[in-house]
Design a protein around this motif. Structure first.
Motif, PDB file in Angstrom:
ATOM      1  N   SER A 141       0.851  -1.182  -0.249  1.00 37.37           N
ATOM      2  CA  SER A 141      -0.007  -0.115  -0.032  1.00 37.37           C
ATOM      3  C   SER A 141       0.754   1.268  -0.080  1.00 37.37           C
ATOM      4  O   SER A 141       2.000   1.019   0.246  1.00 37.37           O
ATOM      5  CB  SER A 141      -0.942   0.052   1.320  1.00 37.37           C
ATOM      6  OG  SER A 141      -0.132   0.323   2.339  1.00 37.37           O
ATOM      7  N   TRP A 157      -2.523  -7.618  -3.432  1.00 37.89           N
ATOM      8  CA  TRP A 157      -3.468  -6.431  -2.849  1.00 37.89           C
ATOM      9  C   TRP A 157      -3.140  -5.339  -2.498  1.00 37.89           C
ATOM     10  O   TRP A 157      -2.016  -5.088  -1.684  1.00 37.89           O
ATOM     11  CB  TRP A 157      -4.262  -7.262  -1.566  1.00 37.89           C
ATOM     12  CG  TRP A 157      -4.933  -8.395  -1.875  1.00 37.89           C
ATOM     13  CD1 TRP A 157      -4.632  -9.898  -2.354  1.00 37.89           C
ATOM     14  CD2 TRP A 157      -6.490  -8.583  -1.707  1.00 37.89           C
ATOM     15  NE1 TRP A 157      -5.778 -10.461  -2.313  1.00 37.89           N
ATOM     16  CE2 TRP A 157      -7.029  -9.607  -2.254  1.00 37.89           C
ATOM     17  CE3 TRP A 157      -7.417  -7.438  -1.584  1.00 37.89           C
ATOM     18  CZ2 TRP A 157      -8.234 -10.164  -2.104  1.00 37.89           C
ATOM     19  CZ3 TRP A 157      -8.909  -7.809  -1.463  1.00 37.89           C
ATOM     20  CH2 TRP A 157      -9.030  -9.067  -1.919  1.00 37.89           C
ATOM     21  N   LEU A 176      -3.382  -1.803  -0.851  1.00 39.43           N
ATOM     22  CA  LEU A 176      -4.569  -1.271   0.241  1.00 39.43           C
ATOM     23  C   LEU A 176      -4.509   0.188   0.222  1.00 39.43           C
ATOM     24  O   LEU A 176      -4.284   0.808   1.267  1.00 39.43           O
ATOM     25  CB  LEU A 176      -4.323  -1.771   1.564  1.00 39.43           C
ATOM     26  CG  LEU A 176      -4.143  -3.489   1.794  1.00 39.43           C
ATOM     27  CD1 LEU A 176      -4.033  -4.062   3.272  1.00 39.43           C
ATOM     28  CD2 LEU A 176      -5.260  -4.188   0.924  1.00 39.43           C
ATOM     29  N   VAL A 226      -9.252  -6.742   6.143  1.00 41.56           N
ATOM     30  CA  VAL A 226      -8.382  -6.192   5.113  1.00 41.56           C
ATOM     31  C   VAL A 226      -9.011  -4.485   4.987  1.00 41.56           C
ATOM     32  O   VAL A 226     -10.102  -4.561   4.731  1.00 41.56           O
ATOM     33  CB  VAL A 226      -8.453  -6.925   3.841  1.00 41.56           C
ATOM     34  CG1 VAL A 226      -7.662  -5.981   2.743  1.00 41.56           C
ATOM     35  CG2 VAL A 226      -7.736  -8.099   4.059  1.00 41.56           C
ATOM     36  N   SER A 227      -8.138  -3.625   5.160  1.00 39.89           N
ATOM     37  CA  SER A 227      -8.751  -2.209   4.966  1.00 39.89           C
ATOM     38  C   SER A 227      -7.331  -1.479   4.763  1.00 39.89           C
ATOM     39  O   SER A 227      -6.326  -1.705   5.182  1.00 39.89           O
ATOM     40  CB  SER A 227      -9.237  -1.729   6.303  1.00 39.89           C
ATOM     41  OG  SER A 227      -9.488  -0.557   6.447  1.00 39.89           O
ATOM     42  N   HIS A 228      -7.656  -0.168   4.145  1.00 42.05           N
ATOM     43  CA  HIS A 228      -6.589   0.839   4.028  1.00 42.05           C
ATOM     44  C   HIS A 228      -6.327   1.373   5.512  1.00 42.05           C
ATOM     45  O   HIS A 228      -4.949   1.535   5.591  1.00 42.05           O
ATOM     46  CB  HIS A 228      -6.848   1.824   3.201  1.00 42.05           C
ATOM     47  CG  HIS A 228      -6.044   3.231   3.230  1.00 42.05           C
ATOM     48  ND1 HIS A 228      -4.848   3.178   2.400  1.00 42.05           N
ATOM     49  CD2 HIS A 228      -6.130   4.465   3.809  1.00 42.05           C
ATOM     50  CE1 HIS A 228      -4.177   4.187   2.870  1.00 42.05           C
ATOM     51  NE2 HIS A 228      -4.976   5.013   3.330  1.00 42.05           N
ATOM     52  N   HIS A 287      -3.484  -3.569   6.854  1.00 44.10           N
ATOM     53  CA  HIS A 287      -3.663  -2.181   6.450  1.00 44.10           C
ATOM     54  C   HIS A 287      -2.600  -1.501   5.867  1.00 44.10           C
ATOM     55  O   HIS A 287      -1.234  -1.771   5.989  1.00 44.10           O
ATOM     56  CB  HIS A 287      -4.163  -1.529   7.946  1.00 44.10           C
ATOM     57  CG  HIS A 287      -3.119  -1.355   8.637  1.00 44.10           C
ATOM     58  ND1 HIS A 287      -2.244  -0.244   8.949  1.00 44.10           N
ATOM     59  CD2 HIS A 287      -2.700  -2.102   9.777  1.00 44.10           C
ATOM     60  CE1 HIS A 287      -1.472  -0.433   9.723  1.00 44.10           C
ATOM     61  NE2 HIS A 287      -1.677  -1.343  10.507  1.00 44.10           N
TER      62      HIS A 287
END
Length: 218
Positions: free
Chosen positions: A7, A49, A51, A133-135, A162
């Motif tokens: 991310s 993924w 994020l 699962v999240s920013h 995250h």
């Protein structure tokens, strides 16, 4: 075929170099090194993924870097992504106008190279359990007081994968920050995250940036 998380690349964002003490003298070098580290880590058969917080600056230019990255790319939008559900520009006007802006924003990220966009990915199976699962983490922020509280996952006693906090931590209790500023600029394999979960809650500092041999910080 492997699965990775990452991310907060912030392609095209000059100020992130100063904010997070990234070891680059300009945004061009940063963009190129991020892509190099990604492609050195991820194969075409792998899934990544992302994020959130992919690109800033001149977005059409910044998003072109996504097409240069290997693997099947899944985006979970963050607060700096134009397709994020909480983006203020998407919340103005009639419902029809908002829906149209939202679809146009999502189309830009899909056209740039993301195969999927998941606004609410729920949970991911890892280490014999499931992690949110999240920013955003459950709590904590890189700017002091927690922001975007209404968009954060609920802490139900489990783990969360995250981004958002950049170089504030790599692990804090049951929160695993997958951002590039915590993992030397590279995506992190799900097996490494599973090993951290198996070791239990603790606090870990970010890793140093992975630089080419013989190159020091500017």
């Amino acid at each position: 075929m492997a699965t990775y998380f990452t991310s907060d690349m912030h392609f095209g964002h000059t100020n992130i170099i100063r904010f997070c003490d990234r070891p680059f003298d300009d945004v061009g070098h940063m963009n190129a090194r991020l892509a190099e580290l990604w492609n050195d880590t991820v194969s075409d058969d792998d899934t990544v993924w992302v994020l959130g917080d992919v690109a800033l600056g001149a977005l059409d230019d910044s998003l072109t870097w996504i097409g240069r990255l290997t693997g099947h790319k899944i985006l979970v939008p963050g607060n700096h992504d134009r397709c994020w559900v909480g983006d203020r520009a998407l919340g103005r006007g009639t419902p029809e106008a908002r829906a149209e802006r939202r679809e146009k924003a999502r189309a830009r990220y899909l056209a740039a190279g993301f195969a999927e966009i998941h606004d609410d990915p729920g949970r991911f199976p890892i280490a014999g359990s499931e992690a949110a699962v999240s920013h955003f983490p459950f709590s904590g922020d890189s700017h002091g007081e927690d922001r975007y509280v209404e968009h954060r996952p609920e802490d139900d006693g489990g783990w969360v994968l995250h981004g958002h906090v950049h170089d504030t931590w790599r692990q804090r209790d049951r929160q695993l920050n997958v951002g590039v500023d915590a993992w030397g600029g590279r995506p992190v394999a799900v097996d490494r995250l599973a090993a951290l979960i198996a070791d239990g809650p603790r606090d870990l500092e970010p890793l140093t940036w992975d630089l080419p041999a013989g190159l020091s910080r500017p």
